[in-house]
Motif scaffolding. Structure first.
Motif, mmCIF file in Angstrom:
data_model
loop_
_atom_site.group_PDB
_atom_site.id
_atom_site.type_symbol
_atom_site.label_atom_id
_atom_site.label_comp_id
_atom_site.label_asym_id
_atom_site.label_seq_id
_atom_site.Cartn_x
_atom_site.Cartn_y
_atom_site.Cartn_z
ATOM 1 N N HIS A 34 0.838 -1.209 0.000
ATOM 2 C CA HIS A 34 0.000 0.000 0.000
ATOM 3 C C HIS A 34 0.868 1.252 0.000
ATOM 4 O O HIS A 34 0.567 2.224 -0.703
ATOM 5 C CB HIS A 34 -0.926 -0.021 1.214
ATOM 6 C CG HIS A 34 -2.050 0.954 1.134
ATOM 7 N ND1 HIS A 34 -3.064 0.970 2.050
ATOM 8 C CD2 HIS A 34 -2.341 1.964 0.268
ATOM 9 C CE1 HIS A 34 -3.917 1.934 1.747
ATOM 10 N NE2 HIS A 34 -3.493 2.558 0.668
ATOM 11 N N ILE A 35 1.947 1.236 0.760
ATOM 12 C CA ILE A 35 2.854 2.396 0.805
ATOM 13 C C ILE A 35 3.464 2.656 -0.575
ATOM 14 O O ILE A 35 3.491 3.797 -1.047
ATOM 15 C CB ILE A 35 3.944 2.194 1.876
ATOM 16 C CG1 ILE A 35 3.322 2.305 3.271
ATOM 17 C CG2 ILE A 35 5.085 3.196 1.707
ATOM 18 C CD1 ILE A 35 4.228 1.835 4.397
ATOM 19 N N VAL A 36 3.951 1.609 -1.228
ATOM 20 C CA VAL A 36 4.537 1.785 -2.567
ATOM 21 C C VAL A 36 3.473 2.281 -3.535
ATOM 22 O O VAL A 36 3.720 3.179 -4.342
ATOM 23 C CB VAL A 36 5.202 0.482 -3.073
ATOM 24 C CG1 VAL A 36 5.594 0.593 -4.530
ATOM 25 C CG2 VAL A 36 6.418 0.141 -2.219
ATOM 26 N N TRP A 37 2.277 1.722 -3.442
ATOM 27 C CA TRP A 37 1.190 2.168 -4.316
ATOM 28 C C TRP A 37 0.903 3.651 -4.068
ATOM 29 O O TRP A 37 0.775 4.436 -5.014
ATOM 30 C CB TRP A 37 -0.058 1.323 -4.074
ATOM 31 C CG TRP A 37 -1.190 1.700 -4.964
ATOM 32 C CD1 TRP A 37 -1.449 1.231 -6.217
ATOM 33 C CD2 TRP A 37 -2.211 2.664 -4.692
ATOM 34 N NE1 TRP A 37 -2.567 1.843 -6.736
ATOM 35 C CE2 TRP A 37 -3.050 2.729 -5.810
ATOM 36 C CE3 TRP A 37 -2.490 3.477 -3.599
ATOM 37 C CZ2 TRP A 37 -4.156 3.557 -5.881
ATOM 38 C CZ3 TRP A 37 -3.593 4.320 -3.670
ATOM 39 C CH2 TRP A 37 -4.414 4.346 -4.799
ATOM 40 N N ALA A 38 0.792 4.046 -2.805
ATOM 41 C CA ALA A 38 0.502 5.445 -2.474
ATOM 42 C C ALA A 38 1.612 6.364 -2.980
ATOM 43 O O ALA A 38 1.339 7.419 -3.561
ATOM 44 C CB ALA A 38 0.321 5.607 -0.962
ATOM 45 N N LEU A 39 2.871 5.968 -2.766
ATOM 46 C CA LEU A 39 3.986 6.805 -3.207
ATOM 47 C C LEU A 39 4.087 6.860 -4.730
ATOM 48 O O LEU A 39 4.632 7.818 -5.274
ATOM 49 C CB LEU A 39 5.299 6.326 -2.597
ATOM 50 C CG LEU A 39 5.441 6.557 -1.094
ATOM 51 C CD1 LEU A 39 6.736 5.932 -0.575
ATOM 52 C CD2 LEU A 39 5.380 8.043 -0.762
ATOM 53 N N TYR A 84 9.126 11.124 1.274
ATOM 54 C CA TYR A 84 9.441 9.844 0.636
ATOM 55 C C TYR A 84 8.855 9.806 -0.769
ATOM 56 O O TYR A 84 7.792 10.365 -1.027
ATOM 57 C CB TYR A 84 8.877 8.685 1.465
ATOM 58 C CG TYR A 84 9.582 8.554 2.784
ATOM 59 C CD1 TYR A 84 10.709 7.750 2.907
ATOM 60 C CD2 TYR A 84 9.153 9.256 3.897
ATOM 61 C CE1 TYR A 84 11.381 7.650 4.109
ATOM 62 C CE2 TYR A 84 9.815 9.161 5.108
ATOM 63 C CZ TYR A 84 10.929 8.353 5.199
ATOM 64 O OH TYR A 84 11.601 8.262 6.394
ATOM 65 N N LEU A 85 9.584 9.136 -1.656
ATOM 66 C CA LEU A 85 9.138 8.976 -3.031
ATOM 67 C C LEU A 85 9.641 7.643 -3.576
ATOM 68 O O LEU A 85 10.578 7.054 -3.041
ATOM 69 C CB LEU A 85 9.613 10.131 -3.909
ATOM 70 C CG LEU A 85 11.108 10.418 -3.945
ATOM 71 C CD1 LEU A 85 11.488 10.980 -5.297
ATOM 72 C CD2 LEU A 85 11.442 11.447 -2.868
ATOM 73 N N VAL A 86 9.007 7.189 -4.624
ATOM 74 C CA VAL A 86 9.384 5.924 -5.257
ATOM 75 C C VAL A 86 10.761 6.080 -5.880
ATOM 76 O O VAL A 86 11.033 7.061 -6.561
ATOM 77 C CB VAL A 86 8.343 5.515 -6.321
ATOM 78 C CG1 VAL A 86 8.830 4.341 -7.142
ATOM 79 C CG2 VAL A 86 7.012 5.202 -5.670
ATOM 80 N N ASP A 87 11.625 5.104 -5.647
ATOM 81 C CA ASP A 87 12.967 5.141 -6.225
ATOM 82 C C ASP A 87 13.113 4.152 -7.377
ATOM 83 O O ASP A 87 14.125 4.140 -8.054
ATOM 84 C CB ASP A 87 14.018 4.855 -5.150
ATOM 85 C CG ASP A 87 15.417 5.297 -5.564
ATOM 86 O OD1 ASP A 87 15.527 6.246 -6.367
ATOM 87 O OD2 ASP A 87 16.393 4.686 -5.095
ATOM 88 N N ASP A 88 12.124 3.312 -7.591
ATOM 89 C CA ASP A 88 12.165 2.347 -8.676
ATOM 90 C C ASP A 88 10.842 2.406 -9.434
ATOM 91 O O ASP A 88 9.873 1.734 -9.066
ATOM 92 C CB ASP A 88 12.422 0.933 -8.142
ATOM 93 C CG ASP A 88 12.728 -0.058 -9.238
ATOM 94 O OD1 ASP A 88 12.223 0.117 -10.381
ATOM 95 O OD2 ASP A 88 13.474 -1.011 -8.980
ATOM 96 N N PRO A 89 10.769 3.239 -10.468
ATOM 97 C CA PRO A 89 9.496 3.405 -11.182
ATOM 98 C C PRO A 89 8.981 2.118 -11.816
ATOM 99 O O PRO A 89 7.774 1.947 -11.967
ATOM 100 C CB PRO A 89 9.801 4.464 -12.240
ATOM 101 C CG PRO A 89 11.269 4.634 -12.274
ATOM 102 C CD PRO A 89 11.832 4.070 -11.001
ATOM 103 N N ASP A 90 9.874 1.191 -12.168
ATOM 104 C CA ASP A 90 9.418 -0.073 -12.745
ATOM 105 C C ASP A 90 8.621 -0.880 -11.721
ATOM 106 O O ASP A 90 7.601 -1.485 -12.041
ATOM 107 C CB ASP A 90 10.605 -0.901 -13.247
ATOM 108 C CG ASP A 90 11.299 -0.253 -14.429
ATOM 109 O OD1 ASP A 90 10.636 0.478 -15.194
ATOM 110 O OD2 ASP A 90 12.517 -0.469 -14.584
ATOM 111 N N VAL A 91 9.094 -0.892 -10.481
ATOM 112 C CA VAL A 91 8.379 -1.608 -9.425
ATOM 113 C C VAL A 91 7.039 -0.924 -9.153
ATOM 114 O O VAL A 91 6.014 -1.583 -8.990
ATOM 115 C CB VAL A 91 9.229 -1.722 -8.140
ATOM 116 C CG1 VAL A 91 8.407 -2.253 -6.979
ATOM 117 C CG2 VAL A 91 10.437 -2.625 -8.388
ATOM 118 N N ALA A 92 7.036 0.399 -9.120
ATOM 119 C CA ALA A 92 5.791 1.137 -8.904
ATOM 120 C C ALA A 92 4.779 0.826 -10.010
ATOM 121 O O ALA A 92 3.588 0.636 -9.738
ATOM 122 C CB ALA A 92 6.065 2.634 -8.838
#
Length: 120
Positions: A34-39, A84-92
């Motif tokens: 959920h955190i990765v999705w939100a970010l 905080y922000l996503v550091d791996d756009p492929d994973v996001a």
């Protein structure tokens, strides 16, 4: 299978499989997912994330620390705030796709926990 199609479907390397397993391990927690999705939808500080994902501040901080160590998120300081922000756009992108895909299935929500019940 012909040789040409076998070449296109070569097995992944051990290191690639290990890294993928590590990413999936980090994402195995619904809270971290959920955190990765939100970010992936915008930067946030830990307080905003805790409110959004419905978690306690210390728990969200611990999840962020694990995601940061795994290279999935990063942070930057804005005065006294840590954003905080996503550091791996492929994973996001993968997380967004998977959640959207599973959420649009005709039987979505009918069998909650089915995969978990299978030992996943």
């Amino acid at each position: 299978m012909t040789t040409a199609s076998a070449d296109r479907c070569a097995d992944p390397s051990g290191p690639a499989l290990g890294e993928a397993a590590g990413v999936f391990g980090l994402l195995a927690s619904p809270a971290r997912l959920h955190i990765v999705w939100a970010l992936s939808h915008g930067e946030s500080d830990v307080t905003g994330l805790a409110e959004r994902v419905g978690g306690a501040l210390p728990a969200v901080s611990q999840h962020l620390a694990k995601l940061k160590l795994g290279g999935l998120v990063r942070s930057r300081r804005e005065g006294r705030r840590v954003v905080y922000l996503v550091d791996d756009p492929d994973v996001a992108e993968m997380v967004g796709w998977l959640i959207a895909r599973l959420g649009t299935r005709p039987d979505a929500g009918e069998n909650p926990g089915l995969v978990r019940d299978l030992g996943a």
